[in-house]
Design a protein around this motif. Structure first.
Motif, PDB file in Angstrom:
ATOM      1  N   LEU A  20       0.859  -1.299   0.007  1.00 14.92           N
ATOM      2  CA  LEU A  20       0.111  -0.096   0.115  1.00 14.92           C
ATOM      3  C   LEU A  20       0.805   1.169   0.021  1.00 14.92           C
ATOM      4  N   ASN A  63      -6.542   4.191  -7.063  1.00 18.66           N
ATOM      5  CA  ASN A  63      -5.758   4.173  -6.131  1.00 18.66           C
ATOM      6  C   ASN A  63      -5.266   5.332  -5.254  1.00 18.66           C
ATOM      7  N   ASN A  75      -7.055   6.163  -1.804  1.00 21.22           N
ATOM      8  CA  ASN A  75      -6.795   5.061  -0.699  1.00 21.22           C
ATOM      9  C   ASN A  75      -6.582   5.710   0.516  1.00 21.22           C
ATOM     10  N   THR A 117      -5.954   4.058   4.375  1.00 17.31           N
ATOM     11  CA  THR A 117      -5.795   3.051   5.365  1.00 17.31           C
ATOM     12  C   THR A 117      -6.232   3.357   6.683  1.00 17.31           C
TER      13      THR A 117
END
Length: 166
Positions: free
Chosen positions: A12, A22, A25, A27
């Motif tokens: 990642l 992407n 993104n 987390t």
């Protein structure tokens, strides 16, 4: 965390793709602290791997954008409170990761409703506005995805913890 895997976390953070799929993104991490102010057993392998001297500072995780809510209990004292989450966030930033909003702190001993009340406040006041600003979510769009990428990433000195690597 260990089920998620260190290698997946690295993938990642190293993803240099700029495609729309992407670039939005983020987390989201929830990290609990043990009574000894240490990482819990479910993250031990990942934590040990993140402490490796072979990981290059500032360049190992350049594409990792994350938000972190740390869980703890103030009864253990200010140094121990949410120490595992604070250490993890500091280490991820040392490796090049970017924090999309201030860390959240859940106090298990809080009389205001504990970690769930603290989580609710963090979600509404910090995480959701940051995700909207970053273009991850936009509640005003029909499909729920935003298009801006104006994330404000705190600098290393803004984090409440520094991880020393032996």
């Amino acid at each position: 965390f260990d089920d998620f895997g260190f290698d997946h976390l690295l993938s990642l953070g190293r993803n240099q793709t700029n495609s729309d799929d992407n670039s939005n993104n983020v987390t989201l991490m929830f990290v609990s602290t043990t009574g000894d102010a240490e990482q819990c057993s479910t993250i031990q392998n990942t934590w040990n791997a993140l402490l490796s001297k072979s990981l290059a500072p500032h360049t190992t995780l350049p594409s990792l954008r994350f938000a972190l809510f740390a869980l703890g209990d103030r009864a253990y004292g200010p140094e121990a409170f949410c120490a595992a989450g604070r250490k993890l966030a500091a280490r991820l930033v040392q490796l090049g990761g970017g924090v999309v909003c201030p860390l959240g702190y859940g106090d298990d001993g809080s009389p205001n409703g504990g970690v769930f009340a603290d989580l609710d406040v963090w979600l509404v006041e910090q995480l959701f506005p940051a995700l909207e600003k970053c273009g991850v979510v936009n509640p005003r769009s029909e499909n729920g995805s935003g298009n801006g990428h104006n994330c404000s990433v705190p600098l290393m000195q803004d984090l409440p913890y520094i991880v020393e690597i032996d």
